[in-house]
Design a protein around this motif. Structure first.
Motif, PDB file in Angstrom:
ATOM      1  N   ASN A  32       0.828  -1.210   0.000  1.00 42.36           N
ATOM      2  CA  ASN A  32       0.000   0.000   0.000  1.00 42.36           C
ATOM      3  C   ASN A  32       0.860   1.258   0.000  1.00 42.36           C
ATOM      4  N   ALA A  33       1.835   1.284   0.909  1.00 39.24           N
ATOM      5  CA  ALA A  33       2.649   2.482   1.088  1.00 39.24           C
ATOM      6  C   ALA A  33       3.433   2.845  -0.162  1.00 39.24           C
ATOM      7  N   ALA A  34       3.903   1.839  -0.886  1.00 44.27           N
ATOM      8  CA  ALA A  34       4.732   2.088  -2.067  1.00 44.27           C
ATOM      9  C   ALA A  34       3.978   2.830  -3.162  1.00 44.27           C
ATOM     10  N   VAL A  35       2.672   2.586  -3.271  1.00 40.43           N
ATOM     11  CA  VAL A  35       1.915   3.203  -4.368  1.00 40.43           C
ATOM     12  C   VAL A  35       0.991   4.328  -3.913  1.00 40.43           C
ATOM     13  N   LEU A  36       0.770   4.454  -2.595  1.00 42.65           N
ATOM     14  CA  LEU A  36      -0.196   5.430  -2.081  1.00 42.65           C
ATOM     15  C   LEU A  36       0.018   6.855  -2.600  1.00 42.65           C
ATOM     16  N   PRO A  37       1.220   7.431  -2.528  1.00 38.34           N
ATOM     17  CA  PRO A  37       1.377   8.825  -2.976  1.00 38.34           C
ATOM     18  C   PRO A  37       0.995   9.017  -4.440  1.00 38.34           C
ATOM     19  N   TYR A  38       1.316   8.026  -5.261  1.00 31.33           N
ATOM     20  CA  TYR A  38       1.095   8.164  -6.699  1.00 31.33           C
ATOM     21  C   TYR A  38      -0.369   7.944  -7.085  1.00 31.33           C
ATOM     22  N   VAL A  39      -1.074   7.101  -6.344  1.00 32.77           N
ATOM     23  CA  VAL A  39      -2.508   6.950  -6.582  1.00 32.77           C
ATOM     24  C   VAL A  39      -3.245   8.207  -6.144  1.00 32.77           C
ATOM     25  N   MET A  40      -2.810   8.808  -5.040  1.00 33.53           N
ATOM     26  CA  MET A  40      -3.449  10.055  -4.604  1.00 33.53           C
ATOM     27  C   MET A  40      -3.189  11.185  -5.601  1.00 33.53           C
ATOM     28  N   GLU A  41      -2.014  11.205  -6.178  1.00 33.51           N
ATOM     29  CA  GLU A  41      -1.709  12.183  -7.226  1.00 33.51           C
ATOM     30  C   GLU A  41      -2.635  11.963  -8.421  1.00 33.51           C
ATOM     31  N   TYR A  42      -2.842  10.691  -8.775  1.00 31.93           N
ATOM     32  CA  TYR A  42      -3.719  10.325  -9.897  1.00 31.93           C
ATOM     33  C   TYR A  42      -5.174  10.701  -9.616  1.00 31.93           C
ATOM     34  N   ASN A  43      -5.622  10.501  -8.374  1.00 28.42           N
ATOM     35  CA  ASN A  43      -7.021  10.754  -8.013  1.00 28.42           C
ATOM     36  C   ASN A  43      -7.327  12.227  -7.776  1.00 28.42           C
ATOM     37  N   ALA A  44      -6.306  13.044  -7.591  1.00 28.93           N
ATOM     38  CA  ALA A  44      -6.494  14.408  -7.081  1.00 28.93           C
ATOM     39  C   ALA A  44      -7.504  15.227  -7.877  1.00 28.93           C
ATOM     40  N   ASP A  45      -7.425  15.189  -9.201  1.00 29.50           N
ATOM     41  CA  ASP A  45      -8.311  16.065  -9.974  1.00 29.50           C
ATOM     42  C   ASP A  45      -9.755  15.569 -10.033  1.00 29.50           C
ATOM     43  N   SER A  46     -10.011  14.369  -9.470  1.00 36.13           N
ATOM     44  CA  SER A  46     -11.386  13.875  -9.429  1.00 36.13           C
ATOM     45  C   SER A  46     -12.092  14.292  -8.141  1.00 36.13           C
ATOM     46  N   CYS A  47     -11.316  14.701  -7.141  1.00 38.26           N
ATOM     47  CA  CYS A  47     -11.899  15.133  -5.855  1.00 38.26           C
ATOM     48  C   CYS A  47     -11.001  16.188  -5.217  1.00 38.26           C
ATOM     49  N   PRO A  48     -10.730  17.288  -5.910  1.00 34.48           N
ATOM     50  CA  PRO A  48      -9.761  18.281  -5.426  1.00 34.48           C
ATOM     51  C   PRO A  48     -10.127  18.890  -4.078  1.00 34.48           C
ATOM     52  N   GLU A  49     -11.435  19.141  -3.844  1.00 37.19           N
ATOM     53  CA  GLU A  49     -11.834  19.755  -2.580  1.00 37.19           C
ATOM     54  C   GLU A  49     -11.516  18.828  -1.399  1.00 37.19           C
ATOM     55  N   LYS A  50     -11.731  17.535  -1.594  1.00 41.42           N
ATOM     56  CA  LYS A  50     -11.437  16.586  -0.515  1.00 41.42           C
ATOM     57  C   LYS A  50      -9.931  16.466  -0.287  1.00 41.42           C
ATOM     58  N   MET A  51      -9.164  16.527  -1.353  1.00 43.44           N
ATOM     59  CA  MET A  51      -7.707  16.483  -1.204  1.00 43.44           C
ATOM     60  C   MET A  51      -7.215  17.684  -0.395  1.00 43.44           C
ATOM     61  N   VAL A  52      -7.789  18.835  -0.657  1.00 41.96           N
ATOM     62  CA  VAL A  52      -7.415  20.042   0.072  1.00 41.96           C
ATOM     63  C   VAL A  52      -7.862  19.951   1.527  1.00 41.96           C
ATOM     64  N   LYS A  53      -9.048  19.376   1.733  1.00 39.46           N
ATOM     65  CA  LYS A  53      -9.557  19.222   3.100  1.00 39.46           C
ATOM     66  C   LYS A  53      -8.626  18.330   3.933  1.00 39.46           C
ATOM     67  N   MET A  54      -8.109  17.258   3.329  1.00 36.54           N
ATOM     68  CA  MET A  54      -7.177  16.388   4.046  1.00 36.54           C
ATOM     69  C   MET A  54      -5.863  17.101   4.317  1.00 36.54           C
ATOM     70  N   ALA A  55      -5.386  17.843   3.331  1.00 39.58           N
ATOM     71  CA  ALA A  55      -4.133  18.594   3.518  1.00 39.58           C
ATOM     72  C   ALA A  55      -4.273  19.596   4.649  1.00 39.58           C
ATOM     73  N   GLU A  56      -5.402  20.271   4.671  1.00 41.95           N
ATOM     74  CA  GLU A  56      -5.673  21.260   5.723  1.00 41.95           C
ATOM     75  C   GLU A  56      -5.753  20.588   7.089  1.00 41.95           C
TER      76      GLU A  56
END
Length: 381
Positions: A280-304
């Motif tokens: 999971n850990a090896a691919v997690l950052p890159y899947v989140m990068e891939y998913n980001a533009d499908s749920c940008p508000e949620k990505m920002v909410k997690m970052a915040e």
């Protein structure tokens, strides 16, 4: 629209929680108990402590200590045969996700006919199972409070899940002291597994207000405390927070499900026996990068939520989380896919199998292509 949120287990949490075990067994009027654990739990002396408590309940005890990482159908059938021979009426699972998942699967076969593979999917367990007490020794899988079992089918060479509310543990004994013996590498892998659960369930297309609350809170706890326990395994305050986070995040992801990260990790584990958390850990950052533009508000909410500095530019800030997760994997010594033994020649086969994974249906970005997966694997290599 009405939303459902399922929570089953009674939880005893904190130091010396295991002392409640004899009383719980008496509550169930147990006569023949199976205790399930692996060699690591035995070597750490945890199994001995649990068996000492069970002895106080004056019951017959059967031990199955043959748990392996990514448990197989064959291991489940072997343990189930032992359980039937000894007329087990209560199960005690001690360990990480593999021990608890195997025990859940064995429990299914005690009251449901046939082989375990036929129960893969959602809601296919027909009959109520026996009482199960889960005692986690890692802070990562949340298997102790979820309605999910993950198993490996060695014939089909795939990892599959059984999801059913009947199979969740009835009682959970969560003592952070039992996680103290985990080496840093296991602490890192299981901790990143927990972060994956929090992140994927938060952005799942099955997420609700209730699941999102638990997923986000779990992420905050893990982000703050995982580096602490990795650096100092004796930090019991941080250990307790990690175990608490697993319970909280487990409430979220057992209701919202997971996504593409787990789809890739399941496939990696099925073919190459990678530890689930490390995959999971090896691919997690890159899947989140891939998913980001499908749920940008949620990505920002997690970052915040984890204290990252926002620029106010959504197109830029949606990638802050994936960038932070990549930094965290490096800080925790998470191995790349190549360091875990995966080769370039494996990518094509892996990508094709990932597309067959049911969890992809819960991923926020749909219409995932083989090329998308290949791109993620190459970045994680």
């Amino acid at each position: 629209m009405a939303e459902k949120f399922y929570v089953s287990s009674d939880i005893v949490f904190g130091k010396d929680a295991a002392k409640e075990l004899p009383g719980i067994l008496k509550e169930y009027e147990a006569k023949s108990v199976m205790v399930v654990y692996d060699s690591g739990v035995k070597a750490a002396g945890i199994a001995e402590k649990i068996l000492e408590q069970i002895e106080k309940a004056d019951v017959k005890v059967t031990v199955f200590d043959g748990v392996i990482p990514n448990p197989t159908n064959e291991a489940v059938e072997e343990a189930a045969m032992l359980a039937r021979e000894n007329e087990i009426d209560v199960f005690v699972a001690v360990g990480g996700g593999s021990s608890i998942d195997l025990t859940k699967a064995v429990n299914i076969l005690m009251t449901n006919p046939g082989e375990i593979g036929q129960y893969g999917g959602m809601g296919l367990v027909k009959n109520q199972v026996l009482p199960l007490i889960a005692i986690p020794t890692t802070a990562g899988t949340s298997s102790e409070i979820t309605n999910v079992v993950a198993l490996t089918d060695t014939k089909a060479v795939c990892k599959y899940v059984i999801i059913d509310n009947k199979i969740a543990a009835n009682k959970v004994i969560a003592d952070p002291e039992f996680t103290k013996t985990m080496p840093p590498s296991v602490t890192a892998a299981t901790g990143m597994d927990a972060i994956t659960h929090a992140v994927e369930s938060y952005i799942s297309n099955e997420a609700t207000a209730l699941t999102e609350y638990h997923s986000l809170k779990g992420l905050q706890i893990f982000h703050e405390n995982l580096p602490k326990v990795y650096a100092n395994g004796e930090d019991m305050e941080a250990r307790e927070q990690m175990m608490l986070g697993c319970v909280i995040a487990g409430f979220g992801f057992s209701n919202a499900n997971l996504g593409l990260v787990h789809g890739i990790a399941h496939t990696l584990s099925a073919h190459f026996h990678l530890a689930h958390g490390m995959a999971n850990a090896a691919v997690l950052p890159y899947v989140m990068e891939y998913n980001a533009d499908s749920c940008p508000e949620k990505m920002v909410k997690m970052a915040e939520a984890i204290g990252l500095s926002l620029s106010g530019n959504l197109q830029k800030d949606q990638y802050l989380l994936s960038e932070e997760l990549l930094k965290l994997t490096k800080q925790l010594g998470i191995k790349t896919l190549s360091e875990q033994g995966i080769e370039n020649k494996d990518f094509d086969m892996l990508a094709e199998d990932v597309l067959k994974e049911p969890v992809l249906g819960f991923n926020p970005k749909q219409n995932i292509t083989k090329q998308d997966i290949l791109n993620i694997l190459k970045k994680a290599f």
